[in-house]
Design an enzyme around this catalytic site. Sequence first.
Site, mmCIF file in Angstrom:
data_model
loop_
_atom_site.group_PDB
_atom_site.id
_atom_site.type_symbol
_atom_site.label_atom_id
_atom_site.label_comp_id
_atom_site.label_asym_id
_atom_site.label_seq_id
_atom_site.Cartn_x
_atom_site.Cartn_y
_atom_site.Cartn_z
ATOM 1 N N TYR A 3 0.851 -1.198 0.000
ATOM 2 C CA TYR A 3 0.000 0.000 0.000
ATOM 3 C C TYR A 3 0.884 1.244 0.000
ATOM 4 O O TYR A 3 1.863 1.314 0.756
ATOM 5 C CB TYR A 3 -0.897 0.014 1.245
ATOM 6 N N GLU A 5 -3.381 7.433 -4.202
ATOM 7 C CA GLU A 5 -3.242 6.175 -3.459
ATOM 8 C C GLU A 5 -3.126 4.988 -4.413
ATOM 9 O O GLU A 5 -3.865 4.906 -5.390
ATOM 10 C CB GLU A 5 -4.476 5.985 -2.565
#
Length: 396
Positions: free
Chosen positions: A101, A189
């Site tokens: 992530y 993101e």
Amino acid sequence: MDLFEYQGKQYFARYDIPVSPGDVAYTVDEAVAAAEMAGYPVVVKAQVQVGGRGKAGGIKLADNADEVRLHAGNILGMDIKGHLVKRVWVEHASDISKEYYASYSLDRGAKKHLLMLSAEGGVEIEAVAVSNPDAIVLLHIDPVDGISLATARDAAVRADIDAEAVDGVAEMLVKLYDCFTRGDCDLAEINPLILRPDGGVHALDAKVSLDNNAAFRHPEWDEFRATEELDEREQLARTHDLQYIGLEGSVGIIANGAGLAMSTLDVVNQVGGAASNFLDIGGGANADMMTAALEVINSDQSVKSIFINIFGGITRGEEVAKGIVEALRRVELRAPIVIRLDGTNAEEGRSILANAGIPESKLTSKPTMLEAARAAVALAKLGEASAELSTNERSN
Ligand code: GDP
Ligand code: MN
């Protein structure tokens, strides 16, 4: 402005961030064409602005045209958490060794950019933050300095990114920062950021939110604007150039200045109510703007009272009052107005309203923000109660 995954990936590609080859499709035939271009196996992915698409059945692997037809047919038109799927993204499927992530956002409190990096990607980061907060590395970045490759590398090592992926991830972090800053994002993101068996690193998902305040230097954002999904109230507000954000409550809000509008929401909350919107009509509001503002608020069925909170600086009280009188002539309001008018020429304004022959049931004036909030919330509750009553009567 929030982008769809496919738009986020197109945006990433501009900043040299590797993504899988693919194309967007609005029909089953287009999905097959996209798959042929991307090369099998492919992934068919629902394009909706909500996470957890995989679990909802909105992401499927396909090995051939028949499977693409089957999955695209199922996914197009699907409802995912209240979002209708109008398009799919079809890309070449990747082999995955690990899912990480990475994101950049703005930490307003710290006045810095914030990198979040974790070796536990693929799942929702909020869940990781709860179950294993130590698995997320947080790094504040001074916007003047930016992030160097060495710093990015350190962050990757600290986050327990696998040794063979550290260099690739570090490079990716530098590119993503470039996208975040030069690309004027509020959020950039990648989840998951993957390590492939061949050692390569690339973005398998994209969540990008653009900073609308920077739109003036990005004419290329127009194409994103065209597919933006706003609620009906927000669409109407946009046609009038109003700074409007739809909320869930029953007290319509009109205030001059973003700060005052925010405090108005707070005060309404404090006295037990809930606002149906944020609306800043800015300085020097005239009759046209007031009419437009009331029109937008009036279009919202859940509004049961309207709280107009004006503290005149540049905005003059008598102009506001004239605006309201004029607006009441043009718009048939479903809910009563409570106004607090203070500041420049407030006296004149209040006397214009008092002498306009508007019945008390349609407009009341209160001397302070708190009293006005109490009155507006009381009226809203009354309105909700009577709406409920009439629904019950109808069903009886
Ligand atoms: P989200 O759940 O809505 O965030 O959708 P993502 O794009 O993040 O995909 C969810 C999951 O689907 C990923 O974490 C992967 O495990 C899987 N997935 C997505 N694309 C591929 C792919 O190309 N190959 C494989 N094997 N799995 C994929
Ligand atoms: Mn994802």
